[in-house]
Design a protein around this motif. Structure first.
Motif, PDB file in Angstrom:
ATOM      1  N   SER A 181       5.809 107.143   4.974  1.00 43.66           N
ATOM      2  CA  SER A 181       5.151 108.200   4.205  1.00 43.66           C
ATOM      3  C   SER A 181       6.132 109.273   3.728  1.00 43.66           C
ATOM      4  O   SER A 181       7.142 109.554   4.367  1.00 43.66           O
ATOM      5  CB  SER A 181       4.067 108.856   5.062  1.00 43.66           C
ATOM      6  OG  SER A 181       3.454 109.919   4.361  1.00 43.66           O
ATOM      7  N   LYS A 182       5.796 109.890   2.591  1.00 45.75           N
ATOM      8  CA  LYS A 182       6.579 110.992   2.042  1.00 45.75           C
ATOM      9  C   LYS A 182       5.907 112.344   2.313  1.00 45.75           C
ATOM     10  O   LYS A 182       6.375 113.381   1.840  1.00 45.75           O
ATOM     11  CB  LYS A 182       6.772 110.798   0.538  1.00 45.75           C
ATOM     12  CG  LYS A 182       7.625 109.576   0.192  1.00 45.75           C
ATOM     13  CD  LYS A 182       7.850 109.458  -1.310  1.00 45.75           C
ATOM     14  CE  LYS A 182       8.716 108.244  -1.636  1.00 45.75           C
ATOM     15  NZ  LYS A 182       8.950 108.114  -3.101  1.00 45.75           N
ATOM     16  N   LEU A 183       4.815 112.312   3.074  1.00 46.51           N
ATOM     17  CA  LEU A 183       4.137 113.553   3.442  1.00 46.51           C
ATOM     18  C   LEU A 183       4.979 114.324   4.457  1.00 46.51           C
ATOM     19  O   LEU A 183       5.824 113.749   5.143  1.00 46.51           O
ATOM     20  CB  LEU A 183       2.762 113.253   4.045  1.00 46.51           C
ATOM     21  CG  LEU A 183       1.726 112.578   3.138  1.00 46.51           C
ATOM     22  CD1 LEU A 183       0.463 112.268   3.933  1.00 46.51           C
ATOM     23  CD2 LEU A 183       1.400 113.459   1.940  1.00 46.51           C
ATOM     24  N   THR A 184       4.737 115.619   4.561  1.00 43.07           N
ATOM     25  CA  THR A 184       5.431 116.421   5.566  1.00 43.07           C
ATOM     26  C   THR A 184       4.871 116.089   6.946  1.00 43.07           C
ATOM     27  O   THR A 184       3.785 115.511   7.072  1.00 43.07           O
ATOM     28  CB  THR A 184       5.244 117.924   5.304  1.00 43.07           C
ATOM     29  OG1 THR A 184       3.851 118.260   5.489  1.00 43.07           O
ATOM     30  CG2 THR A 184       5.681 118.296   3.897  1.00 43.07           C
ATOM     31  N   ARG A 185       5.607 116.470   7.977  1.00 39.12           N
ATOM     32  CA  ARG A 185       5.139 116.208   9.344  1.00 39.12           C
ATOM     33  C   ARG A 185       3.829 116.931   9.626  1.00 39.12           C
ATOM     34  O   ARG A 185       2.956 116.404  10.320  1.00 39.12           O
ATOM     35  CB  ARG A 185       6.211 116.633  10.351  1.00 39.12           C
ATOM     36  CG  ARG A 185       7.465 115.771  10.295  1.00 39.12           C
ATOM     37  CD  ARG A 185       8.531 116.265  11.254  1.00 39.12           C
ATOM     38  NE  ARG A 185       9.751 115.484  11.121  1.00 39.12           N
ATOM     39  CZ  ARG A 185      10.875 115.724  11.784  1.00 39.12           C
ATOM     40  NH1 ARG A 185      10.923 116.736  12.644  1.00 39.12           N
ATOM     41  NH2 ARG A 185      11.940 114.975  11.605  1.00 39.12           N
ATOM     42  N   LYS A 186       3.692 118.121   9.074  1.00 37.40           N
ATOM     43  CA  LYS A 186       2.456 118.881   9.271  1.00 37.40           C
ATOM     44  C   LYS A 186       1.280 118.167   8.625  1.00 37.40           C
ATOM     45  O   LYS A 186       0.191 118.080   9.202  1.00 37.40           O
ATOM     46  CB  LYS A 186       2.616 120.290   8.694  1.00 37.40           C
ATOM     47  CG  LYS A 186       1.416 121.189   8.946  1.00 37.40           C
ATOM     48  CD  LYS A 186       1.676 122.600   8.439  1.00 37.40           C
ATOM     49  CE  LYS A 186       0.481 123.506   8.722  1.00 37.40           C
ATOM     50  NZ  LYS A 186       0.722 124.889   8.220  1.00 37.40           N
ATOM     51  N   GLN A 187       1.492 117.650   7.415  1.00 42.25           N
ATOM     52  CA  GLN A 187       0.429 116.926   6.718  1.00 42.25           C
ATOM     53  C   GLN A 187       0.059 115.641   7.455  1.00 42.25           C
ATOM     54  O   GLN A 187      -1.114 115.284   7.562  1.00 42.25           O
ATOM     55  CB  GLN A 187       0.877 116.608   5.286  1.00 42.25           C
ATOM     56  CG  GLN A 187       0.971 117.834   4.384  1.00 42.25           C
ATOM     57  CD  GLN A 187       1.615 117.526   3.042  1.00 42.25           C
ATOM     58  OE1 GLN A 187       2.463 116.641   2.931  1.00 42.25           O
ATOM     59  NE2 GLN A 187       1.214 118.259   2.013  1.00 42.25           N
ATOM     60  N   LEU A 188       1.076 114.957   7.982  1.00 42.78           N
ATOM     61  CA  LEU A 188       0.827 113.728   8.735  1.00 42.78           C
ATOM     62  C   LEU A 188       0.067 114.022  10.027  1.00 42.78           C
ATOM     63  O   LEU A 188      -0.828 113.267  10.419  1.00 42.78           O
ATOM     64  CB  LEU A 188       2.152 113.036   9.049  1.00 42.78           C
ATOM     65  CG  LEU A 188       2.860 112.363   7.863  1.00 42.78           C
ATOM     66  CD1 LEU A 188       4.276 111.966   8.240  1.00 42.78           C
ATOM     67  CD2 LEU A 188       2.073 111.144   7.389  1.00 42.78           C
ATOM     68  N   ALA A 189       0.434 115.126  10.681  1.00 44.14           N
ATOM     69  CA  ALA A 189      -0.250 115.503  11.918  1.00 44.14           C
ATOM     70  C   ALA A 189      -1.732 115.756  11.662  1.00 44.14           C
ATOM     71  O   ALA A 189      -2.595 115.352  12.452  1.00 44.14           O
ATOM     72  CB  ALA A 189       0.413 116.741  12.516  1.00 44.14           C
ATOM     73  N   THR A 190      -2.026 116.417  10.546  1.00 45.07           N
ATOM     74  CA  THR A 190      -3.421 116.677  10.180  1.00 45.07           C
ATOM     75  C   THR A 190      -4.146 115.378   9.849  1.00 45.07           C
ATOM     76  O   THR A 190      -5.294 115.163  10.268  1.00 45.07           O
ATOM     77  CB  THR A 190      -3.478 117.627   8.965  1.00 45.07           C
ATOM     78  OG1 THR A 190      -2.827 118.855   9.299  1.00 45.07           O
ATOM     79  CG2 THR A 190      -4.916 117.908   8.573  1.00 45.07           C
ATOM     80  N   LYS A 191      -3.486 114.508   9.124  1.00 44.14           N
ATOM     81  CA  LYS A 191      -4.098 113.246   8.700  1.00 44.14           C
ATOM     82  C   LYS A 191      -4.453 112.357   9.887  1.00 44.14           C
ATOM     83  O   LYS A 191      -5.530 111.745   9.926  1.00 44.14           O
ATOM     84  CB  LYS A 191      -3.146 112.500   7.762  1.00 44.14           C
ATOM     85  CG  LYS A 191      -3.685 111.156   7.282  1.00 44.14           C
ATOM     86  CD  LYS A 191      -2.700 110.475   6.339  1.00 44.14           C
ATOM     87  CE  LYS A 191      -3.225 109.115   5.894  1.00 44.14           C
ATOM     88  NZ  LYS A 191      -2.273 108.438   4.973  1.00 44.14           N
ATOM     89  N   TYR A 192      -3.558 112.298  10.876  1.00 46.36           N
ATOM     90  CA  TYR A 192      -3.770 111.387  12.005  1.00 46.36           C
ATOM     91  C   TYR A 192      -4.309 112.091  13.254  1.00 46.36           C
ATOM     92  O   TYR A 192      -4.416 111.480  14.313  1.00 46.36           O
ATOM     93  CB  TYR A 192      -2.458 110.660  12.337  1.00 46.36           C
ATOM     94  CG  TYR A 192      -2.049 109.673  11.265  1.00 46.36           C
ATOM     95  CD1 TYR A 192      -2.569 108.386  11.235  1.00 46.36           C
ATOM     96  CD2 TYR A 192      -1.155 110.044  10.262  1.00 46.36           C
ATOM     97  CE1 TYR A 192      -2.199 107.482  10.246  1.00 46.36           C
ATOM     98  CE2 TYR A 192      -0.779 109.151   9.264  1.00 46.36           C
ATOM     99  CZ  TYR A 192      -1.307 107.874   9.260  1.00 46.36           C
ATOM    100  OH  TYR A 192      -0.949 106.986   8.279  1.00 46.36           O
TER     101      TYR A 192
END
Length: 211
Positions: A181-192
């Motif tokens: 993924s090219k999302l930020t770590r913060k965005q990934l944390a929210t997503k998962y």
């Protein structure tokens, strides 16, 4: 442990002996009348001098400082002991903030870096008693990956890998997607629905090393 007959001679925040950073005396809550005190030694964290310090007891504090503020002009930050969160592998970690950037740091590695010599340049830090949240300097030691695995097996700490581990918050497919993924770590944390540290560990191969 140090038996100090007259604790009034050693107030909180005294200067340390030559060669050490600031020192404070901390009294154990479980045995407050015994007269026994623990010597807590504080050292500056490299790259964050004047901002944060780490102690031999595994505590991190944010130091008193005055910083610029967009609305107030200047803002005073009081000295405070920081609270850590537990990352996915079970270690205490926190974010060190400076100049609008945050560096994730694990407490046990900070203690080892600043209080335990590492002449053989071993890459990992082991908790001798198997308790990952016990970051006192006497409970830590530098080790190789092999030594760490052997210790984990001997103490029963080595869990099943991947989604077979009942503590797993992600599955193999999630980890593969996160790493691409090219999302930020913060965005990934929210997503998962996990912490930033869980995302960081997966991306850096600290966890899920088998995929």
């Amino acid at each position: 442990m140090h038996n100090i007959e007259n604790p009034k001679k050693y107030p909180i925040g005294i200067l340390s002996p030559k060669g050490l950073s600031a020192v404070s005396i901390v009294q154990p809550l479980s045995n407050a009348k015994s007269g026994l005190f623990i010597m807590e030694i504080w050292k500056d964290i490299k790259g964050f001098e004047g901002y944060y310090q780490i102690s031999n007891l595994g505590r991190v504090k944010s130091l008193f400082r005055i910083v610029s503020h967009k609305l107030k002009g200047k803002k005073t930050i009081s000295e405070i002991i920081l609270k850590s969160c537990i990352s996915s592998p079970g270690y205490y970690a926190l974010g060190l903030r400076k100049n609008c950037k945050v560096k994730c740091a694990r407490i046990h590695r900070l203690v080892a870096l600043y209080f335990i010599p590492n002449p053989e340049n071993k890459p990992e830090v082991n908790h001798k008693n198997g308790i990952k949240t016990d970051n006192r300097v006497e409970n830590l030691e530098w080790c190789t990956r092999k030594e760490n695995i052997i210790h984990a097996i001997e103490t029963g700490l080595l869990p099943n890998r991947g989604s077979g581990n009942h503590n797993a918050k992600l599955c193999e497919r999630d980890v593969r997607e996160i790493r691409k993924s090219k999302l930020t770590r913060k965005q990934l944390a929210t997503k998962y629905h996990v912490s930033i540290y869980t995302i960081k560990d997966a991306i850096k191969y600290y966890t899920w090393k088998h995929i």
